[in-house]
Scaffold this motif. Structure first.
Motif, PDB file in Angstrom:
ATOM      1  N   ILE A  45       6.924  -1.635   5.561  1.00  0.00           N
ATOM      2  CA  ILE A  45       6.869  -0.144   4.808  1.00  0.00           C
ATOM      3  C   ILE A  45       6.350  -0.217   3.513  1.00  0.00           C
ATOM      4  CG2 ILE A  45       8.795   0.587   2.180  1.00  0.00           C
ATOM      5  CD1 ILE A  45      10.955  -0.940   5.159  1.00  0.00           C
ATOM      6  N   LEU A  46       5.327  -1.278   3.700  1.00  0.00           N
ATOM      7  CA  LEU A  46       4.510  -2.042   2.417  1.00  0.00           C
ATOM      8  C   LEU A  46       3.486  -1.191   2.610  1.00  0.00           C
ATOM      9  CD1 LEU A  46       5.967  -4.632   0.970  1.00  0.00           C
ATOM     10  CD2 LEU A  46       5.689  -2.622  -0.654  1.00  0.00           C
ATOM     11  N   ILE A  47       2.958  -1.482   4.378  1.00  0.00           N
ATOM     12  CA  ILE A  47       2.143  -0.739   4.801  1.00  0.00           C
ATOM     13  C   ILE A  47       1.814   0.378   5.367  1.00  0.00           C
ATOM     14  CG2 ILE A  47       0.571  -0.717   6.435  1.00  0.00           C
ATOM     15  CD1 ILE A  47       1.235  -4.008   7.572  1.00  0.00           C
ATOM     16  N   ALA A  48       3.212   1.049   5.146  1.00  0.00           N
ATOM     17  CA  ALA A  48       2.682   3.123   5.710  1.00  0.00           C
ATOM     18  C   ALA A  48       2.996   3.417   3.892  1.00  0.00           C
ATOM     19  CB  ALA A  48       3.948   3.401   5.540  1.00  0.00           C
ATOM     20  N   LEU A  49       3.510   2.236   2.820  1.00  0.00           N
ATOM     21  CA  LEU A  49       3.605   3.486   1.429  1.00  0.00           C
ATOM     22  C   LEU A  49       1.712   3.139   1.112  1.00  0.00           C
ATOM     23  CD1 LEU A  49       6.549   2.228  -0.092  1.00  0.00           C
ATOM     24  CD2 LEU A  49       6.081   4.037   0.642  1.00  0.00           C
ATOM     25  N   GLN A  50       1.382   2.251   1.323  1.00  0.00           N
ATOM     26  CA  GLN A  50      -0.107   1.594   0.633  1.00  0.00           C
ATOM     27  C   GLN A  50      -1.086   2.289   1.271  1.00  0.00           C
ATOM     28  OE1 GLN A  50      -0.388  -2.637   1.046  1.00  0.00           O
ATOM     29  NE2 GLN A  50       0.901  -3.498   0.100  1.00  0.00           N
ATOM     30  N   LYS A  51      -0.787   2.995   2.486  1.00  0.00           N
ATOM     31  CA  LYS A  51      -1.380   3.292   3.254  1.00  0.00           C
ATOM     32  C   LYS A  51      -1.298   5.182   2.848  1.00  0.00           C
ATOM     33  CE  LYS A  51      -2.483   1.112   7.853  1.00  0.00           C
ATOM     34  NZ  LYS A  51      -2.273   1.291   9.023  1.00  0.00           N
ATOM     35  N   SER A  52      -0.532   5.418   2.293  1.00  0.00           N
ATOM     36  CA  SER A  52      -0.196   6.779   1.684  1.00  0.00           C
ATOM     37  C   SER A  52      -0.521   6.794   0.066  1.00  0.00           C
ATOM     38  CB  SER A  52       1.028   7.354   2.175  1.00  0.00           C
ATOM     39  OG  SER A  52       1.284   7.454   3.236  1.00  0.00           O
ATOM     40  N   GLY A  53      -1.383   5.773  -0.995  1.00  0.00           N
ATOM     41  CA  GLY A  53      -1.056   5.842  -1.760  1.00  0.00           C
ATOM     42  C   GLY A  53      -0.503   5.126  -2.730  1.00  0.00           C
ATOM     43  N   TYR A  54       0.605   4.696  -2.438  1.00  0.00           N
ATOM     44  CA  TYR A  54       1.565   4.005  -3.261  1.00  0.00           C
ATOM     45  C   TYR A  54       1.451   2.640  -3.351  1.00  0.00           C
ATOM     46  CZ  TYR A  54       4.408   8.742  -2.381  1.00  0.00           C
ATOM     47  OH  TYR A  54       4.307  10.221  -2.345  1.00  0.00           O
ATOM     48  N   VAL A  55       0.871   2.359  -4.248  1.00  0.00           N
ATOM     49  CA  VAL A  55       0.157   0.555  -4.475  1.00  0.00           C
ATOM     50  C   VAL A  55       1.058   0.091  -4.636  1.00  0.00           C
ATOM     51  CG1 VAL A  55      -2.284   1.318  -3.863  1.00  0.00           C
ATOM     52  CG2 VAL A  55      -1.029   1.119  -5.971  1.00  0.00           C
ATOM     53  N   ASN A  56       2.391   0.279  -5.886  1.00  0.00           N
ATOM     54  CA  ASN A  56       2.406   0.133  -6.583  1.00  0.00           C
ATOM     55  C   ASN A  56       4.099  -0.089  -5.934  1.00  0.00           C
ATOM     56  OD1 ASN A  56       3.869  -1.745  -8.965  1.00  0.00           O
ATOM     57  ND2 ASN A  56       3.872  -0.232 -10.187  1.00  0.00           N
ATOM     58  N   SER A  57       4.659  -0.941  -4.788  1.00  0.00           N
ATOM     59  CA  SER A  57       6.005  -1.072  -4.329  1.00  0.00           C
ATOM     60  C   SER A  57       6.990  -1.775  -4.104  1.00  0.00           C
ATOM     61  CB  SER A  57       5.221   0.318  -2.954  1.00  0.00           C
ATOM     62  OG  SER A  57       5.020   1.534  -3.181  1.00  0.00           O
ATOM     63  N   ARG A  58       7.504  -1.668  -3.776  1.00  0.00           N
ATOM     64  CA  ARG A  58       8.440  -3.069  -3.740  1.00  0.00           C
ATOM     65  C   ARG A  58       9.815  -2.710  -2.662  1.00  0.00           C
ATOM     66  NH1 ARG A  58      13.053  -4.872  -6.864  1.00  0.00           N
ATOM     67  NH2 ARG A  58      12.990  -3.409  -8.850  1.00  0.00           N
ATOM     68  N   VAL A  59      10.014  -3.431  -1.553  1.00  0.00           N
ATOM     69  CA  VAL A  59      11.854  -3.367  -1.073  1.00  0.00           C
ATOM     70  C   VAL A  59      12.144  -4.539  -1.270  1.00  0.00           C
ATOM     71  CG1 VAL A  59      11.951  -3.131   1.668  1.00  0.00           C
ATOM     72  CG2 VAL A  59       9.720  -2.468   1.192  1.00  0.00           C
ATOM     73  N   GLU A  60      13.396  -3.939  -1.164  1.00  0.00           N
ATOM     74  CA  GLU A  60      14.347  -4.450  -1.434  1.00  0.00           C
ATOM     75  C   GLU A  60      15.894  -4.695  -0.395  1.00  0.00           C
ATOM     76  OE1 GLU A  60      17.608  -3.750  -4.779  1.00  0.00           O
ATOM     77  OE2 GLU A  60      16.430  -5.046  -5.675  1.00  0.00           O
ATOM     78  N   SER A  61      16.294  -6.049   0.017  1.00  0.00           N
ATOM     79  CA  SER A  61      17.184  -5.935   0.887  1.00  0.00           C
ATOM     80  C   SER A  61      18.497  -6.573   0.307  1.00  0.00           C
ATOM     81  CB  SER A  61      17.037  -6.806   1.728  1.00  0.00           C
ATOM     82  OG  SER A  61      16.103  -6.608   2.387  1.00  0.00           O
ATOM     83  N   LYS A  62      20.031  -5.310   0.537  1.00  0.00           N
ATOM     84  CA  LYS A  62      20.542  -4.917   0.027  1.00  0.00           C
ATOM     85  C   LYS A  62      21.768  -5.210   1.116  1.00  0.00           C
ATOM     86  CE  LYS A  62      23.317  -1.363  -1.798  1.00  0.00           C
ATOM     87  NZ  LYS A  62      23.689  -0.026  -1.829  1.00  0.00           N
ATOM     88  N   LEU A  63      22.832  -6.168   1.225  1.00  0.00           N
ATOM     89  CA  LEU A  63      23.786  -6.981   2.245  1.00  0.00           C
ATOM     90  C   LEU A  63      24.784  -6.291   1.914  1.00  0.00           C
ATOM     91  CD1 LEU A  63      22.547 -10.839   2.703  1.00  0.00           C
ATOM     92  CD2 LEU A  63      22.094  -8.677   3.825  1.00  0.00           C
TER      93      LEU A  63
END
Length: 173
Positions: free
Chosen positions: A83-101
């Motif tokens: 997810i982070l790689i896909a976002l960074q490649k499209s210019g979204y460099v300030n991203s984070r992924v959170e897991s929710k259980l």
């Protein structure tokens, strides 16, 4: 018609997930993440699998929320990285992924397109009950369980008595 007047055909959580995507102010990011696949079943996007829950923009940061198929899923770290790689490649460099259980993931969140892709890939998609399982190779219903655990914990291993092929069945969770 008000939401309170609708007859539920989906679990509430799945209805809300679809609604978050449909009403998002950043649909292009949802579309971008459709390219992120489940590393264990590469024909399924994280959306089709029901793992992608939400995407929010807070200032210049993107927050992506996912719910793994189960708490010990070994693929979740790879999904986050992809997810982070896909976002960074499209210019979204300030991203984070959170897991929710919670709420816990369920096969009811899997899209109909995802179920079709599973079948075409050779994995029997989950049913509302673990009865009436159909061979994804020849469509026979004459199948037998080999093991309650298949190639991953969320699948069982079956054998078709008609064509003799072994196949995974995505467990109804």
């Amino acid at each position: 018609m008000k939401d309170s007047q609708l007859i539920p055909l989906l679990p509430l959580e799945e209805y809300q997930r679809r609604r978050r995507r449909r009403e998002s102010s950043i649909p292009e990011v949802w579309d971008l993440l459709d390219a992120v696949k489940d590393p264990e079943i590469p024909v399924l996007s994280i959306w089709d699998l029901g793992v992608l829950q939400d995407i929010k923009k807070n200032g210049n940061e993107l927050l992506v929320t996912i719910t793994p198929t189960y708490s010990g899923c070994p693929a979740v770290d790879v999904m986050k990285e992809d997810i982070l790689i896909a976002l960074q490649k499209s210019g979204y460099v300030n991203s984070r992924v959170e897991s929710k259980l919670s709420p816990a993931w369920t096969t009811a969140w899997m899209s109909s397109e995802g179920r079709k892709k599973l079948q075409e890939y050779g994995i029997a998609p989950s049913k509302h009950s673990n009865t009436g399982i159909q061979c994804p190779h020849c469509n026979s219903m004459d199948v037998a369980v080999i093991s309650e655990f298949g190639s991953t914990s969320c699948k069982s291993l079956y054998r078709c008595k008609a064509c003799s092929e072994a196949f995974d069945y995505f467990k109804n969770i």
